[in-house]
Design a protein around this motif. Structure first.
Motif, short mmCIF file in Angstrom:
data_model
loop_
_atom_site.label_atom_id
_atom_site.label_comp_id
_atom_site.label_asym_id
_atom_site.label_seq_id
_atom_site.Cartn_x
_atom_site.Cartn_y
_atom_site.Cartn_z
N MET A 4 0.68 -0.96 -0.07
CA MET A 4 0.10 0.11 -0.12
C MET A 4 1.09 1.19 -0.08
O MET A 4 1.65 1.45 0.91
CB MET A 4 -0.80 0.19 1.40
N THR A 5 0.87 1.91 -1.01
CA THR A 5 1.69 3.12 -1.04
C THR A 5 0.97 4.25 -2.20
O THR A 5 0.32 3.73 -3.16
CB THR A 5 3.04 2.68 -1.91
N PRO A 6 0.97 5.37 -1.93
CA PRO A 6 0.69 6.40 -2.86
C PRO A 6 1.19 6.52 -4.22
O PRO A 6 0.76 7.00 -5.26
CB PRO A 6 0.97 8.03 -2.22
N GLY B 221 2.78 -0.30 5.42
CA GLY B 221 3.94 0.31 5.77
C GLY B 221 3.84 1.33 6.92
O GLY B 221 2.86 2.03 7.16
N ARG B 222 4.77 1.75 7.66
CA ARG B 222 4.96 2.90 8.54
C ARG B 222 6.12 3.63 8.45
O ARG B 222 6.79 3.26 7.44
CB ARG B 222 4.74 2.46 10.14
N TYR B 223 6.50 4.65 9.40
CA TYR B 223 7.69 5.46 9.17
C TYR B 223 7.39 6.41 7.85
O TYR B 223 6.72 6.41 7.25
CB TYR B 223 9.07 4.52 9.36
N GLY C 289 8.73 5.35 4.81
CA GLY C 289 8.76 4.49 3.63
C GLY C 289 9.39 3.00 3.94
O GLY C 289 9.99 2.62 5.05
N SER D 180 -2.32 2.14 -4.54
CA SER D 180 -2.89 3.55 -3.87
C SER D 180 -4.09 3.67 -3.65
O SER D 180 -5.09 3.45 -4.76
CB SER D 180 -2.28 4.71 -4.57
N ILE D 181 -4.82 4.10 -2.77
CA ILE D 181 -6.14 4.41 -2.32
C ILE D 181 -6.56 5.71 -2.95
O ILE D 181 -7.66 6.30 -3.09
CB ILE D 181 -7.06 4.06 -1.32
N GLY D 182 -5.53 6.44 -3.26
CA GLY D 182 -5.91 7.82 -3.64
C GLY D 182 -4.71 8.81 -3.44
O GLY D 182 -3.73 8.30 -2.90
N TYR E 203 -3.14 10.96 -1.60
CA TYR E 203 -2.95 11.57 -0.17
C TYR E 203 -2.02 10.98 0.50
O TYR E 203 -1.86 9.43 0.21
CB TYR E 203 -4.07 12.14 0.28
N LEU F 260 -1.11 9.10 4.06
CA LEU F 260 -1.79 8.69 5.60
C LEU F 260 -0.47 8.58 6.23
O LEU F 260 0.62 8.66 6.13
CB LEU F 260 -2.43 7.49 5.10
N SER F 261 -0.93 8.15 7.70
CA SER F 261 0.17 7.76 8.64
C SER F 261 0.82 6.43 8.62
O SER F 261 1.74 6.13 9.14
CB SER F 261 -0.41 7.89 10.01
N GLY F 262 -0.01 5.69 7.64
CA GLY F 262 0.45 4.33 7.38
C GLY F 262 -0.40 3.63 6.47
O GLY F 262 -1.26 4.14 5.98
N ALA G 43 -5.53 1.87 4.31
CA ALA G 43 -5.68 1.83 2.73
C ALA G 43 -5.75 0.20 2.65
O ALA G 43 -6.45 -0.21 1.88
CB ALA G 43 -4.23 2.05 1.98
C1 9WO Z 1 4.75 7.91 0.87
C2 9WO Z 1 4.86 8.57 -0.07
C3 9WO Z 1 4.66 9.88 -0.42
C4 9WO Z 1 4.83 10.19 -1.78
C5 9WO Z 1 5.73 9.31 -2.70
C6 9WO Z 1 5.55 7.81 -2.31
C7 9WO Z 1 5.27 7.53 -1.16
N1 9WO Z 1 5.37 6.42 -0.51
C8 9WO Z 1 5.12 6.40 0.67
C9 9WO Z 1 4.99 5.15 1.43
O1 9WO Z 1 5.06 4.15 0.90
N2 9WO Z 1 4.78 5.44 2.60
C10 9WO Z 1 4.98 4.22 3.78
C11 9WO Z 1 3.39 3.94 3.96
C12 9WO Z 1 5.39 4.69 5.12
C13 9WO Z 1 4.60 6.18 5.55
C14 9WO Z 1 3.14 5.83 5.44
N3 9WO Z 1 2.71 5.13 4.41
C15 9WO Z 1 1.72 5.31 3.69
C16 9WO Z 1 0.92 4.84 2.73
N4 9WO Z 1 1.06 6.61 3.69
N5 9WO Z 1 0.32 6.87 3.08
C17 9WO Z 1 -0.07 5.59 2.33
C18 9WO Z 1 -1.15 5.32 1.32
C19 9WO Z 1 -1.35 4.15 0.91
C20 9WO Z 1 -2.19 3.69 -0.09
N6 9WO Z 1 -2.83 4.93 -0.62
C21 9WO Z 1 -2.73 6.12 -0.13
C22 9WO Z 1 -1.89 6.33 0.64
#
Ligand code: 9WO
Length: 227
Positions: free
Chosen positions: A87-89, A113-115, A117, A132-134, A136, A138-140, A144
């Motif tokens: 799960m990642t943007p 994931g957290r932190y 990346g 990606s669900i959109g 934006y 998220l905190s993790g 998603a």
């Molecule tokens: C964050 C990020 C920002 C810009 C481009 C790429 C990126 N990848 C990540 C990422 O993988 N972040 C990890 C999971 C660690 C930080 C929190 N995470 C996260 C997943 N934030 N938001 C998402 C997410 C996942 C699916 N759809 C939308 C948002």
């Protein structure tokens, strides 16, 4: 279907998956959802799962070891490889078409994931798809992953009760839902359209179709382009 989730916060999943359709689907044996805590595969006395990024910079990165080990732990619990999804943007944007695709799989392994990346080698080494669900942050990835699970599980055969099944039409036709009303007929002067009170089912059908089209054209014209 078997769904595994790799996460540092398995408790987050209890609420959303413990009610309504996902709960019933699990109770009926339509889906089995197993949570693997990445922390259980952490390193050292503190079960460390993250580390500072090579090259410097702020924040921490999810390390390879604990994620690969938790993947192996989950993978060996079921024979089918299925699809491995992070799960990642940065991923493929989730839509109803992808929900349907995923619902036809025997098995999914979702990684939340957290932190700041993941170590890049996690995606590469697991040959994971990114979803990606959109657009934006998220905190993790947990919320998603829950969105994916909820949308997929309700598409599985037998997951919807009879009273829910019509609801699936709302998006699958590619149009927005037509306006709905229930009693009372007059709520503080706001009335129900006359056609719905008449009992002419052909006329009602026609009205609903036209409303759905008009509403989609005005609110979400992008959906019509995909038809
Ligand atoms: C964050 C990020 C920002 C810009 C481009 C790429 C990126 N990848 C990540 C990422 O993988 N972040 C990890 C999971 C660690 C930080 C929190 N995470 C996260 C997943 N934030 N938001 C998402 C997410 C996942 C699916 N759809 C939308 C948002």
């Amino acid at each position: 279907m078997r769904i595994d989730v790799l996460t540092l916060f398995p408790e987050m999943f209890e609420g959303p998956l413990g009610y309504s359709i996902p709960k019933r689907a699990q109770d009926k044996g339509i889906v089995e959802i197993a949570l693997t805590n990445i922390r259980d595969f952490g390193v050292g006395n503190y079960n460390k799962v993250d580390d500072a990024p090579y090259g410097g910079g702020p924040g921490m990165v999810m390390a390879c070891g604990p994620v690969f080990d938790s993947y192996e732990h989950a993978a060996k619990q079921h024979p089918a490889k299925g699809r491995v999804i992070m799960m990642t943007p940065a991923g493929r944007k989730l839509d109803q078409k992808l929900m349907r695709e995923l619902s036809s799989e025997e098995r999914l392994i979702l990684i939340a994931g957290r932190y700041e990346g993941f170590d890049e080698r996690i995606q590469e080494g697991l040959d994971a798809e990114m979803v990606s669900i959109g657009d934006y942050v998220l905190s993790g990835g947990e919320l998603a992953a829950m969105v994916v699970i909820d949308g997929v599980v309700r598409l599985l055969d037998g997951a919807l009760g009879h009273e829910d099944s019509a609801l699936d039409e709302s998006f699958s036709g590619g149009l927005l839902e037509y306006p709905q009303y229930t009693r009372p007929e007059d709520y503080h002067g706001m009335t129900v359209p006359e056609v719905l009170l008449g009992g002419n089912h052909a006329l009602i059908e026609q009205w609903r179709r036209q409303q759905a089209l008009e509403r989609t054209r005005s609110l979400r014209p992008d959906l019509l382009e995909e038809l």
